[in-house]
Design a protein around this motif. Structure first.
Motif, PDB file in Angstrom:
ATOM      1  N   ARG A 173      15.410  12.925  -5.759  1.00 23.45           N
ATOM      2  CA  ARG A 173      16.689  13.698  -5.163  1.00 23.45           C
ATOM      3  C   ARG A 173      16.948  15.005  -6.064  1.00 23.45           C
ATOM      4  O   ARG A 173      17.075  16.183  -5.500  1.00 23.45           O
ATOM      5  CB  ARG A 173      17.838  12.755  -5.168  1.00 23.45           C
ATOM      6  CG  ARG A 173      19.107  13.723  -4.316  1.00 23.45           C
ATOM      7  CD  ARG A 173      20.116  12.744  -4.029  1.00 23.45           C
ATOM      8  NE  ARG A 173      19.797  11.861  -3.152  1.00 23.45           N
ATOM      9  CZ  ARG A 173      19.988  10.306  -3.418  1.00 23.45           C
ATOM     10  NH1 ARG A 173      20.695  10.145  -4.623  1.00 23.45           N
ATOM     11  NH2 ARG A 173      19.591   9.623  -2.607  1.00 23.45           N
ATOM     12  N   GLY A 174      16.908  14.551  -7.353  1.00 22.90           N
ATOM     13  CA  GLY A 174      17.174  15.538  -8.315  1.00 22.90           C
ATOM     14  C   GLY A 174      16.005  16.810  -8.237  1.00 22.90           C
ATOM     15  O   GLY A 174      16.308  18.052  -8.430  1.00 22.90           O
ATOM     16  N   ALA A 175      14.797  16.306  -8.160  1.00 22.06           N
ATOM     17  CA  ALA A 175      13.741  17.232  -8.202  1.00 22.06           C
ATOM     18  C   ALA A 175      13.927  17.943  -6.844  1.00 22.06           C
ATOM     19  O   ALA A 175      13.651  19.370  -6.782  1.00 22.06           O
ATOM     20  CB  ALA A 175      12.303  16.498  -8.190  1.00 22.06           C
ATOM     21  N   ALA A 176      14.218  17.484  -6.019  1.00 20.03           N
ATOM     22  CA  ALA A 176      14.345  18.262  -4.607  1.00 20.03           C
ATOM     23  C   ALA A 176      15.347  19.326  -4.618  1.00 20.03           C
ATOM     24  O   ALA A 176      15.070  20.395  -4.183  1.00 20.03           O
ATOM     25  CB  ALA A 176      14.612  17.322  -3.423  1.00 20.03           C
ATOM     26  N   ILE A 177      16.488  19.007  -5.195  1.00 22.16           N
ATOM     27  CA  ILE A 177      17.417  19.972  -5.354  1.00 22.16           C
ATOM     28  C   ILE A 177      17.001  21.244  -6.324  1.00 22.16           C
ATOM     29  O   ILE A 177      17.358  22.314  -6.047  1.00 22.16           O
ATOM     30  CB  ILE A 177      18.976  19.216  -6.136  1.00 22.16           C
ATOM     31  CG1 ILE A 177      19.517  18.395  -4.856  1.00 22.16           C
ATOM     32  CG2 ILE A 177      19.918  20.412  -6.562  1.00 22.16           C
ATOM     33  CD1 ILE A 177      20.744  17.517  -5.230  1.00 22.16           C
ATOM     34  N   ALA A 178      16.270  20.739  -7.432  1.00 23.39           N
ATOM     35  CA  ALA A 178      15.818  21.778  -8.476  1.00 23.39           C
ATOM     36  C   ALA A 178      14.851  22.752  -7.672  1.00 23.39           C
ATOM     37  O   ALA A 178      15.142  23.953  -7.732  1.00 23.39           O
ATOM     38  CB  ALA A 178      15.198  21.255  -9.677  1.00 23.39           C
ATOM     39  N   MET A 179      13.894  22.145  -6.595  1.00 21.77           N
ATOM     40  CA  MET A 179      12.868  22.760  -6.009  1.00 21.77           C
ATOM     41  C   MET A 179      13.657  23.718  -5.344  1.00 21.77           C
ATOM     42  O   MET A 179      13.259  24.821  -4.913  1.00 21.77           O
ATOM     43  CB  MET A 179      11.968  22.146  -5.509  1.00 21.77           C
ATOM     44  CG  MET A 179      10.834  22.905  -4.864  1.00 21.77           C
ATOM     45  SD  MET A 179       9.733  23.247  -6.561  1.00 21.77           S
ATOM     46  CE  MET A 179       9.107  24.800  -5.946  1.00 21.77           C
TER      47      MET A 179
ATOM     48  N   SER B  89       0.815  -1.250  -0.137  1.00 22.72           N
ATOM     49  CA  SER B  89       0.000   0.060  -0.013  1.00 22.72           C
ATOM     50  C   SER B  89       0.882   1.291   0.046  1.00 22.72           C
ATOM     51  O   SER B  89       0.213   2.416   0.213  1.00 22.72           O
ATOM     52  CB  SER B  89      -0.802  -0.035   1.083  1.00 22.72           C
ATOM     53  OG  SER B  89      -0.139  -0.018   2.342  1.00 22.72           O
ATOM     54  N   ARG B  90       2.173   1.136   0.017  1.00 26.60           N
ATOM     55  CA  ARG B  90       3.085   2.175  -0.122  1.00 26.60           C
ATOM     56  C   ARG B  90       3.703   2.598  -1.288  1.00 26.60           C
ATOM     57  O   ARG B  90       3.882   1.543  -2.284  1.00 26.60           O
ATOM     58  CB  ARG B  90       4.129   2.174   0.927  1.00 26.60           C
ATOM     59  CG  ARG B  90       3.772   1.946   2.347  1.00 26.60           C
ATOM     60  CD  ARG B  90       4.973   1.835   3.343  1.00 26.60           C
ATOM     61  NE  ARG B  90       5.695   2.838   3.141  1.00 26.60           N
ATOM     62  CZ  ARG B  90       7.007   2.756   3.514  1.00 26.60           C
ATOM     63  NH1 ARG B  90       7.348   1.894   4.065  1.00 26.60           N
ATOM     64  NH2 ARG B  90       7.751   4.102   3.329  1.00 26.60           N
ATOM     65  N   ARG B  91       3.895   3.670  -1.745  1.00 28.62           N
ATOM     66  CA  ARG B  91       4.561   4.130  -2.933  1.00 28.62           C
ATOM     67  C   ARG B  91       6.068   4.294  -2.851  1.00 28.62           C
ATOM     68  O   ARG B  91       6.617   4.674  -1.742  1.00 28.62           O
ATOM     69  CB  ARG B  91       4.237   5.500  -3.677  1.00 28.62           C
ATOM     70  CG  ARG B  91       2.603   5.633  -3.871  1.00 28.62           C
ATOM     71  CD  ARG B  91       2.250   6.933  -4.415  1.00 28.62           C
ATOM     72  NE  ARG B  91       1.280   6.963  -5.312  1.00 28.62           N
ATOM     73  CZ  ARG B  91       0.838   8.102  -5.751  1.00 28.62           C
ATOM     74  NH1 ARG B  91       1.451   8.979  -6.197  1.00 28.62           N
ATOM     75  NH2 ARG B  91      -0.596   7.770  -6.701  1.00 28.62           N
ATOM     76  N   GLN B  92       6.585   3.773  -3.840  1.00 27.58           N
ATOM     77  CA  GLN B  92       8.186   3.670  -3.850  1.00 27.58           C
ATOM     78  C   GLN B  92       8.463   4.676  -5.004  1.00 27.58           C
ATOM     79  O   GLN B  92       8.394   4.027  -6.108  1.00 27.58           O
ATOM     80  CB  GLN B  92       8.713   2.320  -3.935  1.00 27.58           C
ATOM     81  CG  GLN B  92       8.171   1.291  -2.899  1.00 27.58           C
ATOM     82  CD  GLN B  92       9.015   1.677  -1.686  1.00 27.58           C
ATOM     83  OE1 GLN B  92       9.944   2.019  -1.369  1.00 27.58           O
ATOM     84  NE2 GLN B  92       8.023   1.451  -0.590  1.00 27.58           N
ATOM     85  N   TYR B  93       9.431   5.770  -4.710  1.00 28.26           N
ATOM     86  CA  TYR B  93       9.898   6.492  -5.703  1.00 28.26           C
ATOM     87  C   TYR B  93      11.179   6.378  -5.908  1.00 28.26           C
ATOM     88  O   TYR B  93      11.979   6.045  -5.142  1.00 28.26           O
ATOM     89  CB  TYR B  93       9.650   8.061  -5.224  1.00 28.26           C
ATOM     90  CG  TYR B  93       8.188   8.342  -5.029  1.00 28.26           C
ATOM     91  CD1 TYR B  93       7.563   9.108  -6.215  1.00 28.26           C
ATOM     92  CD2 TYR B  93       7.750   8.511  -3.929  1.00 28.26           C
ATOM     93  CE1 TYR B  93       6.411   9.370  -6.120  1.00 28.26           C
ATOM     94  CE2 TYR B  93       6.274   8.873  -3.807  1.00 28.26           C
ATOM     95  CZ  TYR B  93       5.565   9.236  -5.088  1.00 28.26           C
ATOM     96  OH  TYR B  93       4.157   9.682  -4.781  1.00 28.26           O
ATOM     97  N   ASP B  94      11.957   6.450  -7.334  1.00 21.21           N
ATOM     98  CA  ASP B  94      12.884   6.389  -7.648  1.00 21.21           C
ATOM     99  C   ASP B  94      13.928   7.428  -6.818  1.00 21.21           C
ATOM    100  O   ASP B  94      13.564   8.712  -7.127  1.00 21.21           O
ATOM    101  CB  ASP B  94      12.942   6.608  -9.116  1.00 21.21           C
ATOM    102  CG  ASP B  94      14.570   6.256  -9.770  1.00 21.21           C
ATOM    103  OD1 ASP B  94      15.406   5.987  -8.993  1.00 21.21           O
ATOM    104  OD2 ASP B  94      14.656   6.533 -11.002  1.00 21.21           O
ATOM    105  N   SER B  95      14.597   7.083  -6.077  1.00 27.72           N
ATOM    106  CA  SER B  95      15.229   8.048  -5.242  1.00 27.72           C
ATOM    107  C   SER B  95      16.234   9.042  -6.056  1.00 27.72           C
ATOM    108  O   SER B  95      16.482  10.139  -5.487  1.00 27.72           O
ATOM    109  CB  SER B  95      16.307   7.231  -4.149  1.00 27.72           C
ATOM    110  OG  SER B  95      17.445   6.345  -4.725  1.00 27.72           O
ATOM    111  N   ASP B  96      16.716   8.587  -7.175  1.00 26.11           N
ATOM    112  CA  ASP B  96      17.698   9.613  -7.715  1.00 26.11           C
ATOM    113  C   ASP B  96      16.783  10.599  -8.517  1.00 26.11           C
ATOM    114  O   ASP B  96      17.285  11.770  -8.273  1.00 26.11           O
ATOM    115  CB  ASP B  96      18.673   8.825  -9.011  1.00 26.11           C
ATOM    116  CG  ASP B  96      19.617   8.124  -8.375  1.00 26.11           C
ATOM    117  OD1 ASP B  96      19.898   8.152  -7.285  1.00 26.11           O
ATOM    118  OD2 ASP B  96      20.107   6.989  -9.067  1.00 26.11           O
ATOM    119  N   ARG B  97      15.539  10.344  -9.008  1.00 28.68           N
ATOM    120  CA  ARG B  97      14.830  11.361  -9.379  1.00 28.68           C
ATOM    121  C   ARG B  97      14.417  12.401  -8.405  1.00 28.68           C
ATOM    122  O   ARG B  97      14.179  13.209  -8.698  1.00 28.68           O
ATOM    123  CB  ARG B  97      13.797  10.922 -10.162  1.00 28.68           C
ATOM    124  CG  ARG B  97      14.085   9.985 -11.842  1.00 28.68           C
ATOM    125  CD  ARG B  97      13.126   9.538 -12.373  1.00 28.68           C
ATOM    126  NE  ARG B  97      13.472   8.692 -13.386  1.00 28.68           N
ATOM    127  CZ  ARG B  97      12.719   8.285 -14.421  1.00 28.68           C
ATOM    128  NH1 ARG B  97      11.366   8.522 -14.474  1.00 28.68           N
ATOM    129  NH2 ARG B  97      13.027   7.644 -15.551  1.00 28.68           N
TER     130      ARG B  97
END
Length: 82
Positions: free
Chosen positions: A23-29, A13-21
């Motif tokens: 992390r990249g989105a977090a740095i950009a934001m 029931s949990r979502r697993q996100y690709d950690s590299d993507r």
């Protein structure tokens, strides 16, 4: 089932996100949110104490939009992606 190359996997029931993507989105934001603070300091001559809180409306908007996006992507009946 997702599209090939999808960044979201479902396990249980949990979502697993690709950690590299993510992390990249977090740095950009972070860069996008830091930019206006520097603009307020250099262009308007504000102190960091005044420029930081001036960015709060953008931060609140992003948090609210992120919650709304998660709500829109899940089916209310099954919890599966729409």
């Amino acid at each position: 089932m997702g599209c090939p190359g999808s960044q979201v996997r479902r396990e249980g029931s949990r979502r697993q996100y690709d950690s590299d993507r993510v992390r990249g989105a977090a740095i950009a934001m972070a860069a996008v949110m830091f930019g206006p603070i520097l603009h307020f300091q250099y262009a308007y001559g504000w102190s960091a104490v005044r420029a930081g809180p001036a960015n709060l409306p953008l931060i609140v908007t992003v948090i609210v939009a992120a919650g709304g996006a998660l709500t829109l992507t899940d089916s209310p009946a099954t919890g599966e992606p729409a």
